[in-house]
Each structure stands twice: as C-alpha cells, then as structure tokens.
Design a protein around this motif. Structure first.
Motif, mmCIF file in Angstrom:
data_model
loop_
_atom_site.group_PDB
_atom_site.id
_atom_site.type_symbol
_atom_site.label_atom_id
_atom_site.label_comp_id
_atom_site.label_asym_id
_atom_site.label_seq_id
_atom_site.Cartn_x
_atom_site.Cartn_y
_atom_site.Cartn_z
ATOM 1 N N ILE A 197 0.831 -1.202 0.000
ATOM 2 C CA ILE A 197 0.000 0.000 0.000
ATOM 3 C C ILE A 197 0.866 1.252 0.000
ATOM 4 N N THR A 198 1.936 1.225 0.768
ATOM 5 C CA THR A 198 2.848 2.364 0.825
ATOM 6 C C THR A 198 4.281 1.871 0.626
ATOM 7 N N TYR A 199 5.144 2.767 0.180
ATOM 8 C CA TYR A 199 6.557 2.433 -0.014
ATOM 9 C C TYR A 199 7.202 2.076 1.318
ATOM 10 N N GLN A 200 6.874 2.828 2.348
ATOM 11 C CA GLN A 200 7.490 2.611 3.657
ATOM 12 C C GLN A 200 7.143 1.249 4.238
ATOM 13 N N SER A 201 5.963 0.742 3.944
ATOM 14 C CA SER A 201 5.516 -0.515 4.542
ATOM 15 C C SER A 201 5.982 -1.749 3.780
ATOM 16 N N ALA A 202 6.581 -1.573 2.615
ATOM 17 C CA ALA A 202 6.937 -2.705 1.757
ATOM 18 C C ALA A 202 8.101 -3.508 2.324
ATOM 19 N N ASP A 203 8.054 -4.812 2.123
ATOM 20 C CA ASP A 203 9.200 -5.662 2.475
ATOM 21 C C ASP A 203 10.368 -5.419 1.532
ATOM 22 N N ILE A 204 10.042 -5.151 0.269
ATOM 23 C CA ILE A 204 11.067 -4.940 -0.764
ATOM 24 C C ILE A 204 10.830 -3.578 -1.396
ATOM 25 N N LYS A 205 11.872 -2.748 -1.426
ATOM 26 C CA LYS A 205 11.768 -1.381 -1.947
ATOM 27 C C LYS A 205 12.672 -1.250 -3.169
ATOM 28 N N ILE A 206 12.087 -0.862 -4.308
ATOM 29 C CA ILE A 206 12.782 -0.857 -5.597
ATOM 30 C C ILE A 206 12.878 0.576 -6.106
ATOM 31 N N SER A 207 14.086 0.989 -6.478
ATOM 32 C CA SER A 207 14.252 2.364 -6.939
ATOM 33 C C SER A 207 15.430 2.476 -7.885
ATOM 34 N N PHE A 208 15.494 3.606 -8.588
ATOM 35 C CA PHE A 208 16.659 3.982 -9.368
ATOM 36 C C PHE A 208 17.512 4.919 -8.532
ATOM 37 N N ALA A 209 18.826 4.804 -8.694
ATOM 38 C CA ALA A 209 19.750 5.686 -7.984
ATOM 39 C C ALA A 209 20.981 5.863 -8.855
ATOM 40 N N ARG A 210 21.779 6.855 -8.536
ATOM 41 C CA ARG A 210 23.039 7.047 -9.235
ATOM 42 C C ARG A 210 24.105 7.519 -8.257
ATOM 43 N N GLY A 211 25.353 7.174 -8.593
ATOM 44 C CA GLY A 211 26.458 7.600 -7.760
ATOM 45 C C GLY A 211 26.298 7.139 -6.326
ATOM 46 N N SER A 212 26.738 7.964 -5.409
ATOM 47 C CA SER A 212 26.567 7.679 -3.989
ATOM 48 C C SER A 212 25.123 7.963 -3.609
ATOM 49 N N HIS A 213 24.406 6.961 -3.106
ATOM 50 C CA HIS A 213 22.985 7.129 -2.860
ATOM 51 C C HIS A 213 22.558 6.674 -1.467
ATOM 52 N N GLY A 214 23.506 6.685 -0.526
ATOM 53 C CA GLY A 214 23.139 6.541 0.874
ATOM 54 C C GLY A 214 23.154 5.137 1.436
ATOM 55 N N ASP A 215 23.594 4.136 0.656
ATOM 56 C CA ASP A 215 23.594 2.779 1.197
ATOM 57 C C ASP A 215 25.005 2.223 1.375
ATOM 58 N N GLY A 216 26.011 3.083 1.206
ATOM 59 C CA GLY A 216 27.384 2.639 1.366
ATOM 60 C C GLY A 216 27.967 1.940 0.161
ATOM 61 N N SER A 217 27.188 1.820 -0.914
ATOM 62 C CA SER A 217 27.628 1.103 -2.116
ATOM 63 C C SER A 217 27.327 1.955 -3.344
ATOM 64 N N PRO A 218 28.130 2.975 -3.603
ATOM 65 C CA PRO A 218 27.836 3.894 -4.703
ATOM 66 C C PRO A 218 27.913 3.225 -6.061
ATOM 67 N N PHE A 219 27.047 3.682 -6.966
ATOM 68 C CA PHE A 219 27.142 3.239 -8.355
ATOM 69 C C PHE A 219 28.283 3.972 -9.047
ATOM 70 N N ASP A 220 28.674 3.465 -10.240
ATOM 71 C CA ASP A 220 29.907 3.911 -10.869
ATOM 72 C C ASP A 220 29.741 4.459 -12.270
ATOM 73 N N GLY A 221 28.536 4.867 -12.658
ATOM 74 C CA GLY A 221 28.326 5.404 -13.994
ATOM 75 C C GLY A 221 28.070 4.314 -15.012
ATOM 76 N N ARG A 222 28.105 4.697 -16.277
ATOM 77 C CA ARG A 222 27.723 3.799 -17.357
ATOM 78 C C ARG A 222 28.683 2.625 -17.511
ATOM 79 N N GLY A 223 28.120 1.429 -17.697
ATOM 80 C CA GLY A 223 28.880 0.286 -18.147
ATOM 81 C C GLY A 223 29.616 -0.513 -17.099
ATOM 82 N N GLY A 224 29.464 -0.198 -15.840
ATOM 83 C CA GLY A 224 30.121 -0.949 -14.779
ATOM 84 C C GLY A 224 29.132 -1.813 -14.021
#
Length: 306
Positions: A197-224
């Motif tokens: 019903i809400t994003y906060q209540s979900a067991d699994i939360k799915i999103s797009f992110a780029r670069g450093s996005h707050g989970d300690g595991s930053p993305f690295d741009g295109r192709g990595g």
C-alpha cells in the motif's frame, strides 16, 4: 554474512583505499540516454598481460576491482604493509586464479586476454565471493548455485512479501518487474508477492539511484555495475540510473526484467552462481534477455526446503 547484511559489497575498507576511475553522465532521466561514456572497468584493458613480479601503474585499481567483488582482502593480511602499491604480488596472483576458476577460465594467475574480457563486462554489484578467500569452504554450494554465509533467508512466517517502487520509478517498467516477481513465485513454490500500500511498509523497496545514494555502495556510472540488491531481510533493490534501461532485447541497453530476476534472487537469499546460463551468473550483455535457469530453481527450493 550474518542473518542480515549491512550492505552488498562487504568492502568499505577498500572504498577508502582505492578508486576505480568513474565516468558518469548525469542525463535528465538517467534511463534511456544513448550518449557513450567510458566504462569504469575499461582501465583493466591497460593491465592486460600483467603477471606476478610486475610493477605497473594502475595495478592498485586492479586490486580494488578484485577486492570489490570478493576475491582479495589485504586488510586481513599482516604481510601487506601498503595495499596502494602497484606491485603484482603473490596475493594478487592467487586472487586472479580464484577469479579465473569462478569464470571457468584457465587459472594462470596472469591477467591474460580472456580474463580481461570477462572483467570488463557490466555486472551486478554484489560480490561473487563475500569472504575474500581463495576457497569456497565458507559458502554452501550444491551444483553451482550458492547461498550467502549463514544462509540468511526470510522467516517461515514471511511467505508473502510485498514490494513497492520509488516515487520516480518509471511506470512503463513496473509491469516487467512485477512479472519477474511472478516468475520467482512460480519457481520457488514457496513465495507469493504483491504491491504494498505504501513504499514505507513494503518488504522490498525498488528504486533507481546514481552515484553515492546513501547505502554505502555507490554506483559507478555507465557500463560498470548495473544494479544491486541486499540479502534477506533487508529488502533494498537499486538500479543504476546512469545505465540505458529498456524492455526486451535492445542493442546497447539492458532489459529491466532480466536484472529484476537477478536481483530478486539476491533478495530471496541466492548468491552468484557459477552456471553461465543461470540468472544468478554475475555478468550481463547489452541487448540480451535472460530467464530463470534450472540451477536458479534448484537453489531457491534448496534454500527454503522445497
């Protein structure tokens, strides 16, 4: 890994030591931009041919790459005084051999052309070996599928899991992620899934992110790194918004459902498989779609006792 992972890469120490070159295009929606940029893994091509005893500029980035994906851990080796050095040492040779064995290459310990060809392929951000060891003794392996250390999984009273999409997740992609959940429900014969019903209540939360996005595991741009998810029962699943995402097999882009199938496997408790046709194989090819394999089905049913 304990019953819950704090983040998917398990290598904060190495983020502070090394830096893989990053080439990131911050285009408006981050999803279907066709601009080309150099992959963050391209530097590996300059290392081709390196072997034990060499001292070549950039070898420390190779060390980071192998640390990042679970093959090397200088932090726990008292014989290593400066992991930033560009020395091709015994530990690096053993790490490359371990990588070559996982990917069914000749275990030469040399950074030969077939090894570089594998290393530069876009892939999931989860490590292939979370223990950074050169044997798989701490990983439970049956056939070629793998579980995480400690075998974290959803509790018996959580056979029905809810999921939700972030506020900026493109609606055109949602049905194809939902279909990936449906395929895992059929394969597992254990789970059912539905929209929360809400994003906060979900067991699994799915999103797009780029670069450093707050989970300690930053993305690295295109192709990595294309995407990553967390082991049970964390529930976070992130696509890299700097990649080109599409529905189906489209040249120079990645199928949203194929990566969903892979990352849901992690969310349910599967590590990377050594079977190349399995959805849990770590690397991906643009313009190609992929589905669940018998190895994936065996793995999830073994984990949950079916």
């Amino acid at each position: 890994m304990a019953s819950k992972l704090s983040f998917p890469f398990l290598c904060i120490f190495f983020f502070s030591l090394f830096a893989i070159p990053v080439f990131s295009h911050l285009h408006p929606n981050g999803l279907l931009d066709n601009n080309t940029s150099q992959s963050p893994f391209e530097f590996l091509k300059n290392m081709q041919g390196c072997h034990k005893g060499d001292k070549v500029k950039g070898i420390h980035d190779l060390k980071f790459y192998l640390s990042h994906f679970g093959y090397l851990n200088y932090q726990s080796n008292p014989n290593v005084t400066n992991p930033k050095e560009d020395n091709f040492d015994d530990e690096l040779e053993e790490a490359i051999k371990s990588y070559q064995v996982f990917y069914h290459l000749n275990a030469t310990g040399t950074l030969d052309a077939p090894t570089v060809s594998k290393m530069v392929k876009p892939r999931c951000g989860f490590p292939d070996k979370e223990t950074h060891q050169h044997s798989d003794k701490t990983l439970h392996t049956v056939s070629h599928y793998q579980f995480f250390s400690g075998r974290p999984k959803w509790p018996k009273d959580k056979r029905h899991l809810t999921f939700a999409f972030g506020s900026r997740f493109p609606t055109r992609f949602m049905p194809h992620v939902v279909r990936a959940f449906s395929k895992w429900a059929t394969a597992s014969q254990y789970f059912t899934f539905s929209r929360a019903i809400t994003y906060q209540s979900a067991d699994i939360k799915i999103s797009f992110a780029r670069g450093s996005h707050g989970d300690g595991s930053p993305f690295d741009g295109r192709g990595g790194v294309l995407a990553h998810a967390f082991a049970p029962t964390d529930g976070r699943f992130h696509y890299d918004a700097d990649e080109s995402w599409v529905i189906g097999a489209v040249p120079n882009a990645y199928d949203i459902e194929t990566l969903a199938l892979h990352e849901i496997g992690h969310l349910l408790g599967l590590a990377h498989s050594e079977v190349e046709n399995a959805i849990m194989w770590p690397t991906f090819t643009s313009g190609v779609t992929k589905g669940l394999n018998f190895d994936d089905v065996q793995g999830i049913r073994a984990l949950y006792g079916n």
